[in-house]
Write a protein that holds these residues in place. Structure first.
Motif, PDB file in Angstrom:
ATOM      1  N   GLY A  14      26.288  53.707  32.958  1.00 34.11           N
ATOM      2  CA  GLY A  14      27.447  53.033  32.390  1.00 34.11           C
ATOM      3  C   GLY A  14      28.419  52.575  33.455  1.00 34.11           C
ATOM      4  N   GLY A  15      28.648  53.415  34.465  1.00 27.13           N
ATOM      5  CA  GLY A  15      29.559  53.031  35.537  1.00 27.13           C
ATOM      6  C   GLY A  15      29.028  51.876  36.361  1.00 27.13           C
ATOM      7  N   LEU A  16      27.717  51.893  36.633  1.00 29.51           N
ATOM      8  CA  LEU A  16      27.132  50.803  37.412  1.00 29.51           C
ATOM      9  C   LEU A  16      27.141  49.487  36.638  1.00 29.51           C
ATOM     10  N   VAL A  17      26.831  49.564  35.347  1.00 25.36           N
ATOM     11  CA  VAL A  17      26.860  48.349  34.515  1.00 25.36           C
ATOM     12  C   VAL A  17      28.275  47.807  34.406  1.00 25.36           C
ATOM     13  N   ALA A  18      29.244  48.711  34.260  1.00 22.15           N
ATOM     14  CA  ALA A  18      30.637  48.280  34.157  1.00 22.15           C
ATOM     15  C   ALA A  18      31.136  47.651  35.452  1.00 22.15           C
ATOM     16  N   SER A  19      30.454  47.940  36.566  1.00 18.85           N
ATOM     17  CA  SER A  19      30.856  47.356  37.848  1.00 18.85           C
ATOM     18  C   SER A  19      30.439  45.893  37.974  1.00 18.85           C
ATOM     19  N   LEU A  20      29.438  45.469  37.213  1.00 18.63           N
ATOM     20  CA  LEU A  20      28.932  44.099  37.353  1.00 18.63           C
ATOM     21  C   LEU A  20      29.988  43.031  37.064  1.00 18.63           C
ATOM     22  N   PRO A  21      30.779  43.154  35.976  1.00 18.65           N
ATOM     23  CA  PRO A  21      31.795  42.119  35.743  1.00 18.65           C
ATOM     24  C   PRO A  21      32.845  42.024  36.836  1.00 18.65           C
ATOM     25  N   LEU A  22      32.972  43.061  37.640  1.00 18.97           N
ATOM     26  CA  LEU A  22      33.964  43.026  38.714  1.00 18.97           C
ATOM     27  C   LEU A  22      33.614  41.998  39.780  1.00 18.97           C
ATOM     28  N   LEU A  23      32.367  41.533  39.780  1.00 19.47           N
ATOM     29  CA  LEU A  23      31.979  40.466  40.708  1.00 19.47           C
ATOM     30  C   LEU A  23      32.792  39.197  40.468  1.00 19.47           C
ATOM     31  N   PHE A  24      33.300  39.051  39.258  1.00 15.13           N
ATOM     32  CA  PHE A  24      34.029  37.836  38.894  1.00 15.13           C
ATOM     33  C   PHE A  24      35.537  38.028  38.926  1.00 15.13           C
ATOM     34  N   VAL A  25      35.976  39.201  39.350  1.00 13.00           N
ATOM     35  CA  VAL A  25      37.408  39.486  39.437  1.00 13.00           C
ATOM     36  C   VAL A  25      37.919  39.031  40.798  1.00 13.00           C
ATOM     37  N   THR A  26      38.989  38.287  40.787  1.00 17.28           N
ATOM     38  CA  THR A  26      39.616  37.853  42.033  1.00 17.28           C
ATOM     39  C   THR A  26      40.943  38.583  42.207  1.00 17.28           C
ATOM     40  N   TRP A  27      41.292  38.835  43.439  1.00 16.24           N
ATOM     41  CA  TRP A  27      42.552  39.497  43.722  1.00 16.24           C
ATOM     42  C   TRP A  27      43.137  38.904  44.998  1.00 16.24           C
ATOM     43  N   ALA A  28      44.428  39.037  45.105  1.00 13.14           N
ATOM     44  CA  ALA A  28      45.135  38.544  46.280  1.00 13.14           C
ATOM     45  C   ALA A  28      45.794  39.725  46.976  1.00 13.14           C
ATOM     46  N   SER A  29      45.875  39.638  48.284  1.00 20.14           N
ATOM     47  CA  SER A  29      46.521  40.705  49.036  1.00 20.14           C
ATOM     48  C   SER A  29      48.034  40.684  48.787  1.00 20.14           C
ATOM     49  N   PRO A  30      48.642  41.845  48.564  1.00 18.22           N
ATOM     50  CA  PRO A  30      48.083  43.190  48.636  1.00 18.22           C
ATOM     51  C   PRO A  30      47.402  43.586  47.320  1.00 18.22           C
ATOM     52  N   PRO A  31      46.271  44.258  47.388  1.00 16.86           N
ATOM     53  CA  PRO A  31      45.503  44.601  46.181  1.00 16.86           C
ATOM     54  C   PRO A  31      45.899  45.947  45.577  1.00 16.86           C
ATOM     55  N   LEU A  32      47.185  46.278  45.622  1.00 16.23           N
ATOM     56  CA  LEU A  32      47.622  47.609  45.211  1.00 16.23           C
ATOM     57  C   LEU A  32      47.311  47.890  43.748  1.00 16.23           C
ATOM     58  N   THR A  33      47.662  46.957  42.871  1.00 16.77           N
ATOM     59  CA  THR A  33      47.507  47.201  41.431  1.00 16.77           C
ATOM     60  C   THR A  33      46.048  47.409  41.056  1.00 16.77           C
ATOM     61  N   ILE A  34      45.174  46.509  41.504  1.00 19.82           N
ATOM     62  CA  ILE A  34      43.766  46.627  41.117  1.00 19.82           C
ATOM     63  C   ILE A  34      43.135  47.852  41.770  1.00 19.82           C
ATOM     64  N   PHE A  35      43.576  48.219  42.967  1.00 20.40           N
ATOM     65  CA  PHE A  35      43.058  49.408  43.637  1.00 20.40           C
ATOM     66  C   PHE A  35      43.387  50.663  42.838  1.00 20.40           C
ATOM     67  N   ILE A  36      44.623  50.764  42.376  1.00 17.57           N
ATOM     68  CA  ILE A  36      45.043  51.948  41.626  1.00 17.57           C
ATOM     69  C   ILE A  36      44.385  51.978  40.249  1.00 17.57           C
ATOM     70  N   ILE A  37      44.233  50.827  39.601  1.00 18.18           N
ATOM     71  CA  ILE A  37      43.550  50.795  38.305  1.00 18.18           C
ATOM     72  C   ILE A  37      42.105  51.253  38.464  1.00 18.18           C
ATOM     73  N   GLN A  38      41.439  50.763  39.504  1.00 22.82           N
ATOM     74  CA  GLN A  38      40.062  51.182  39.758  1.00 22.82           C
ATOM     75  C   GLN A  38      39.989  52.679  40.012  1.00 22.82           C
ATOM     76  N   LEU A  39      40.893  53.208  40.826  1.00 22.65           N
ATOM     77  CA  LEU A  39      40.892  54.637  41.128  1.00 22.65           C
ATOM     78  C   LEU A  39      41.124  55.459  39.864  1.00 22.65           C
ATOM     79  N   ALA A  40      42.038  55.003  39.017  1.00 21.92           N
ATOM     80  CA  ALA A  40      42.296  55.719  37.764  1.00 21.92           C
ATOM     81  C   ALA A  40      41.057  55.725  36.876  1.00 21.92           C
ATOM     82  N   ALA A  41      40.342  54.604  36.832  1.00 21.13           N
ATOM     83  CA  ALA A  41      39.115  54.542  36.034  1.00 21.13           C
ATOM     84  C   ALA A  41      38.048  55.482  36.587  1.00 21.13           C
ATOM     85  N   LEU A  42      37.952  55.565  37.896  1.00 20.20           N
ATOM     86  CA  LEU A  42      36.976  56.472  38.514  1.00 20.20           C
ATOM     87  C   LEU A  42      37.321  57.934  38.246  1.00 20.20           C
ATOM     88  N   VAL A  43      38.600  58.254  38.312  1.00 18.60           N
ATOM     89  CA  VAL A  43      39.037  59.623  38.014  1.00 18.60           C
ATOM     90  C   VAL A  43      38.743  59.966  36.559  1.00 18.60           C
TER      91      VAL A  43
END
Length: 208
Positions: A14-43
């Motif tokens: 499930g985690g690997l499949v959920a990672s596939l759509p992230l290929l289409f996610v774009t972010w601009a520096s600084p990536p603080l928000t998306i980094f913390i959201i990802q970390l929260a999801a992993l936790v």
């Protein structure tokens, strides 16, 4: 043991499949928000996986060895911690690569996720054995929130490189991150040993 190993498959897939759509996610520096959201999801993934797997870890593991119930319980609990940490690490690698982080930021996310995963899993296993599932979920959640906050505070204070790279600041790490890491490790190990010992004593009592 077989049920525990098989129980990891839905979380990993499930985690690997959920990672596939992230290929289409774009972010601009600084990536603080998306980094913390990802970390929260992993936790959250690690917490749910631990709660799901911990009932499988009992003193009926490693019966071929002349170990006491405490050491069989401890070994089965450590195995759950390893399984959860492994799941979290693999999903972290996949999701960070899909997001296209710079290598240094991928490494920071991996370190952060693994650090929280093992301490949180140990805390939940021990808490489950000592006080039951509601308490285990509560303390595991609080630990995750505290550790995520420490990473957020560090990145907020230090910032990122021009392309979103991880900036290593030893002073800020010592101030914002390391105290939480040490506290999480001490709590995780302490509660794990306490809960495991308590369950071993309860199982050794004569059943009326």
């Amino acid at each position: 043991m077989e049920r525990a190993v098989l129980g990891t498959i839905p979380f990993l897939v499930g985690g690997l499949v959920a990672s596939l759509p992230l290929l289409f996610v774009t972010w601009a520096s600084p990536p603080l928000t998306i980094f913390i959201i990802q970390l929260a999801a992993l936790v959250l993934l690690g917490l749910i996986a631990t709660v799901r797997l911990v009932p499988f870890a009992g003193s009926d593991w490693f019966l071929g060895h002349a170990w006491s119930p405490f050491w069989r319980l401890a070994s089965s609990g450590v195995a759950i911690v390893f399984l959860v940490t492994g799941i979290t690490g693999l999903v972290t690698l996949a999701s960070s690569a899909a997001l296209g982080y710079p290598p240094s930021l991928q490494f920071l996310q991996l370190l952060s996720a693994l650090d929280i995963a093992w301490a949180g899993a140990a805390l939940v296993v021990g808490g489950y054995r000592a006080w039951g599932r509601p308490v285990a979920v509560t303390i595991g959640t609080l630990l995750g929130i505290a550790c995520i906050w420490s990473i957020r505070a560090y990145l907020g204070a230090v910032g990122f490189g021009p392309a979103g790279e991880w900036i290593v600041d030893s002073g800020a790490l010592a101030r914002y991150v390391l105290p939480f890491d040490v506290a999480a490790a001490v709590m995780g190990i302490g509660v794990f040993v306490f809960g495991t010992r308590r369950q071993a004593i309860e199982q050794a009592r004569p059943q009326s």
